[in-house]
Design a protein around this motif. Structure first.
Motif, PDB file in Angstrom:
ATOM      1  N   GLY A 286       0.829  -1.201   0.000  1.00 25.52           N
ATOM      2  CA  GLY A 286       0.000   0.000   0.000  1.00 25.52           C
ATOM      3  C   GLY A 286       0.862   1.249   0.000  1.00 25.52           C
ATOM      4  N   ILE A 287       0.566   2.176  -0.895  1.00 30.82           N
ATOM      5  CA  ILE A 287       1.303   3.445  -0.964  1.00 30.82           C
ATOM      6  C   ILE A 287       0.311   4.598  -0.803  1.00 30.82           C
ATOM      7  N   ILE A 288       0.529   5.419   0.197  1.00 26.34           N
ATOM      8  CA  ILE A 288      -0.260   6.634   0.370  1.00 26.34           C
ATOM      9  C   ILE A 288       0.497   7.763  -0.304  1.00 26.34           C
ATOM     10  N   LEU A 289      -0.094   8.307  -1.353  1.00 23.74           N
ATOM     11  CA  LEU A 289       0.538   9.391  -2.100  1.00 23.74           C
ATOM     12  C   LEU A 289      -0.064  10.700  -1.613  1.00 23.74           C
ATOM     13  N   CYS A 290       0.711  11.464  -0.861  1.00 23.60           N
ATOM     14  CA  CYS A 290       0.170  12.643  -0.185  1.00 23.60           C
ATOM     15  C   CYS A 290       0.944  13.902  -0.550  1.00 23.60           C
ATOM     16  N   ALA A 291       0.301  15.040  -0.327  1.00 18.56           N
ATOM     17  CA  ALA A 291       0.935  16.318  -0.636  1.00 18.56           C
ATOM     18  C   ALA A 291       2.043  16.647   0.352  1.00 18.56           C
ATOM     19  N   ASP A 292       1.902  16.173   1.576  1.00 18.39           N
ATOM     20  CA  ASP A 292       2.911  16.423   2.608  1.00 18.39           C
ATOM     21  C   ASP A 292       2.861  15.270   3.592  1.00 18.39           C
ATOM     22  N   ARG A 293       3.971  15.024   4.251  1.00 21.02           N
ATOM     23  CA  ARG A 293       4.044  13.886   5.157  1.00 21.02           C
ATOM     24  C   ARG A 293       4.439  14.350   6.558  1.00 21.02           C
ATOM     25  N   ASP A 294       3.621  13.982   7.518  1.00 21.14           N
ATOM     26  CA  ASP A 294       3.923  14.273   8.917  1.00 21.14           C
ATOM     27  C   ASP A 294       4.907  13.216   9.395  1.00 21.14           C
ATOM     28  N   GLU A 295       6.140  13.636   9.685  1.00 21.50           N
ATOM     29  CA  GLU A 295       7.177  12.674  10.019  1.00 21.50           C
ATOM     30  C   GLU A 295       6.891  11.959  11.337  1.00 21.50           C
ATOM     31  N   THR A 296       6.175  12.606  12.256  1.00 24.62           N
ATOM     32  CA  THR A 296       5.804  11.949  13.509  1.00 24.62           C
ATOM     33  C   THR A 296       4.837  10.804  13.239  1.00 24.62           C
ATOM     34  N   VAL A 297       3.872  11.060  12.355  1.00 23.65           N
ATOM     35  CA  VAL A 297       2.930  10.002  11.968  1.00 23.65           C
ATOM     36  C   VAL A 297       3.688   8.860  11.295  1.00 23.65           C
ATOM     37  N   ALA A 298       4.627   9.205  10.434  1.00 27.80           N
ATOM     38  CA  ALA A 298       5.384   8.182   9.735  1.00 27.80           C
ATOM     39  C   ALA A 298       6.203   7.337  10.711  1.00 27.80           C
ATOM     40  N   HIS A 299       6.703   7.974  11.778  1.00 26.32           N
ATOM     41  CA  HIS A 299       7.588   7.284  12.714  1.00 26.32           C
ATOM     42  C   HIS A 299       6.823   6.429  13.715  1.00 26.32           C
ATOM     43  N   TYR A 300       5.615   6.856  14.073  1.00 21.67           N
ATOM     44  CA  TYR A 300       4.863   6.159  15.119  1.00 21.67           C
ATOM     45  C   TYR A 300       3.598   5.482  14.585  1.00 21.67           C
ATOM     46  N   SER A 301       3.654   4.942  13.399  1.00 23.70           N
ATOM     47  CA  SER A 301       2.494   4.267  12.830  1.00 23.70           C
ATOM     48  C   SER A 301       2.956   2.996  12.138  1.00 23.70           C
ATOM     49  N   ALA A 302       2.028   2.358  11.450  1.00 24.74           N
ATOM     50  CA  ALA A 302       2.348   1.120  10.727  1.00 24.74           C
ATOM     51  C   ALA A 302       3.391   1.343   9.645  1.00 24.74           C
ATOM     52  N   LEU A 303       3.614   2.599   9.262  1.00 25.59           N
ATOM     53  CA  LEU A 303       4.634   2.884   8.256  1.00 25.59           C
ATOM     54  C   LEU A 303       6.017   2.462   8.731  1.00 25.59           C
ATOM     55  N   ALA A 304       6.219   2.463  10.042  1.00 27.91           N
ATOM     56  CA  ALA A 304       7.536   2.137  10.595  1.00 27.91           C
ATOM     57  C   ALA A 304       7.661   0.671  10.993  1.00 27.91           C
ATOM     58  N   GLU A 305       6.651  -0.135  10.677  1.00 30.75           N
ATOM     59  CA  GLU A 305       6.638  -1.515  11.168  1.00 30.75           C
ATOM     60  C   GLU A 305       6.860  -2.551  10.071  1.00 30.75           C
ATOM     61  N   ASP A 306       7.318  -2.118   8.917  1.00 32.19           N
ATOM     62  CA  ASP A 306       7.635  -3.044   7.829  1.00 32.19           C
ATOM     63  C   ASP A 306       6.451  -3.943   7.485  1.00 32.19           C
ATOM     64  N   LYS A 307       5.278  -3.322   7.363  1.00 26.96           N
ATOM     65  CA  LYS A 307       4.057  -4.060   7.030  1.00 26.96           C
ATOM     66  C   LYS A 307       3.657  -3.909   5.565  1.00 26.96           C
ATOM     67  N   GLY A 308       4.547  -3.369   4.761  1.00 26.80           N
ATOM     68  CA  GLY A 308       4.213  -3.184   3.353  1.00 26.80           C
ATOM     69  C   GLY A 308       3.363  -1.967   3.094  1.00 26.80           C
ATOM     70  N   ILE A 309       3.379  -1.015   4.023  1.00 22.21           N
ATOM     71  CA  ILE A 309       2.624   0.226   3.865  1.00 22.21           C
ATOM     72  C   ILE A 309       3.617   1.391   3.860  1.00 22.21           C
ATOM     73  N   PHE A 310       3.467   2.274   2.867  1.00 18.76           N
ATOM     74  CA  PHE A 310       4.431   3.351   2.692  1.00 18.76           C
ATOM     75  C   PHE A 310       3.697   4.662   2.392  1.00 18.76           C
ATOM     76  N   ALA A 311       4.362   5.746   2.674  1.00 12.02           N
ATOM     77  CA  ALA A 311       3.831   7.067   2.336  1.00 12.02           C
ATOM     78  C   ALA A 311       4.899   7.833   1.574  1.00 12.02           C
ATOM     79  N   SER A 312       4.527   8.367   0.429  1.00 13.73           N
ATOM     80  CA  SER A 312       5.441   9.183  -0.372  1.00 13.73           C
ATOM     81  C   SER A 312       4.756  10.486  -0.736  1.00 13.73           C
ATOM     82  N   ARG A 313       5.535  11.522  -0.796  1.00 17.33           N
ATOM     83  CA  ARG A 313       4.994  12.814  -1.210  1.00 17.33           C
ATOM     84  C   ARG A 313       4.969  12.921  -2.735  1.00 17.33           C
ATOM     85  N   TYR A 314       4.164  13.823  -3.213  1.00 14.60           N
ATOM     86  CA  TYR A 314       4.176  14.118  -4.640  1.00 14.60           C
ATOM     87  C   TYR A 314       4.312  15.621  -4.837  1.00 14.60           C
TER      88      TYR A 314
END
Length: 340
Positions: A286-314
């Protein structure tokens, strides 16, 4: 008296003859390109060896050759072009490394890249992914190489694998970029809806596939998945990655990344894996394509748990080198695990 000709037969013969000519032209074009590239490399070698360390003589030699060759062979031998041939030899000193799939116009772009590793990466990618000259130019100017590497902690190793094919692409990290540059969408500013972004991507699907990278195949937009209680959910975009052998879900967000976005994508991936994948498929990404990324959310969510979920900016515009450097610094910091 019977009809002397059969229109269907005539058409069949015409198409056969036409196919023969098209094939011959294609082969001739490849042969001519290969001969021209080889000739320009050889000219560059002779000029380089004749000049040696004598810069002043080199200037004289360029002027002399340009004048004589132009008189005898016509346009194409300006001093600038001869300098490009010399630069071509210096950038690719081993003739056996030249690729017949690349034209002189491809090489004219590649020789402008000073860094050898970066140049080899683009040359390899242009061959592997069949980039046209225009596509290669766009990838260079959108810093495709830097954006790909910024998502990896061991970024040099990724390039080595890609160029030398030491190991195949095996994980999502190998295909992700951050940010994605969507300048081809003609969406200005931030005053547009997610539906507008989705429609723009569909209108420019070929360009979007090029930006996503090798191996992506489009499956559907607004793909519906249904729970056991008959609740319907719609995934913005679904792709299949032909190398990783897995589905890739993309959720579009025009705002900043939120914990709810991550939770929603986690839900989508789990439900999609349960309902839509086949036994031979790898786990869905799963890739969340977002305008901006909250690094705290990225660090303390499933994004940091190697579950195949990622967030990238565009980005909806082609950034300057300074703007891109700033964005890539943040991306590389996260990939290195240094974010607080």
């Amino acid at each position: 008296m019977g009809q002397l000709y059969d229109p269907a037969s005539d058409e069949a013969i015409y198409q056969s003859v036409r196919s023969t000519l098209e094939s011959a032209r294609a082969k001739a074009a490849v042969a001519v390109n290969d001969a021209m590239v080889s000739a320009y490399w050889e000219i560059g070698r002779q000029i380089t060896e004749a000049q040696g360390e004598r810069a002043e003589y080199g200037k004289h030699l360029m002027e002399y050759l340009s004048e004589r060759l132009t008189k005898e062979f016509g346009k194409g031998f300006t001093i600038r072009n001869l300098q490009a041939m010399r630069q071509f030899f210096l950038a690719f000193p081993i003739v056996n490394t030249l690729c017949s799939q690349l034209s002189w116009s491809h090489y004219r772009l590649l020789i402008r890249i000073e860094d050898r590793e970066r140049r080899e990466f683009y040359a390899h990618a242009a061959v592997e992914d069949h980039w046209s000259v225009r596509q290669l130019d766009r990838q260079i100017h959108s810093s495709y190489y830097e954006r790909l590497l910024a998502t990896h902690e061991d970024h040099r190793e990724v390039v080595r694998k890609e160029i030398q094919k030491v190991e195949p692409v095996t994980k999502a990290d190998d295909i992700l970029k951050d940010p994605y540059v969507l300048d081809f969408l003609d969406l200005s500013g931030s005053a547009f809806l997610e539906a507008d972004l989705e429609q723009a991507l569909m209108d420019k699907l070929q360009e979007f596939l090029l930006e996503l990278g090798k191996g992506f195949a489009f499956v559907a937009r607004q793909y519906r998945i249904t729970t056991a209680s008959d609740s319907h959910y719609y995934i913005d975009l679904v792709f299949y990655h032909c190398i990783l052998k897995c589905y890739i879900l993309i959720d579009l967000k025009t705002g900043k990344l939120t914990p709810q976005d991550v939770g929603q994508m986690d839900f989508y991936v789990r439900l999609f894996d349960d309902q839509c994948t086949q036994p031979n498929d790898s786990p869905t990404i799963g890739i969340i394509l977002c305008a901006d990324r909250d690094e705290t959310v990225a660090h303390y969510s499933a994004l940091a748990e190697d579950k195949g979920i990622f967030a990238s900016r565009y980005l909806t515009y082609l950034p300057t080198e300074e703007e891109l450097a700033q964005v890539l610094e943040t991306t590389y910091t996260l990939a290195s695990g240094e974010a607080e």
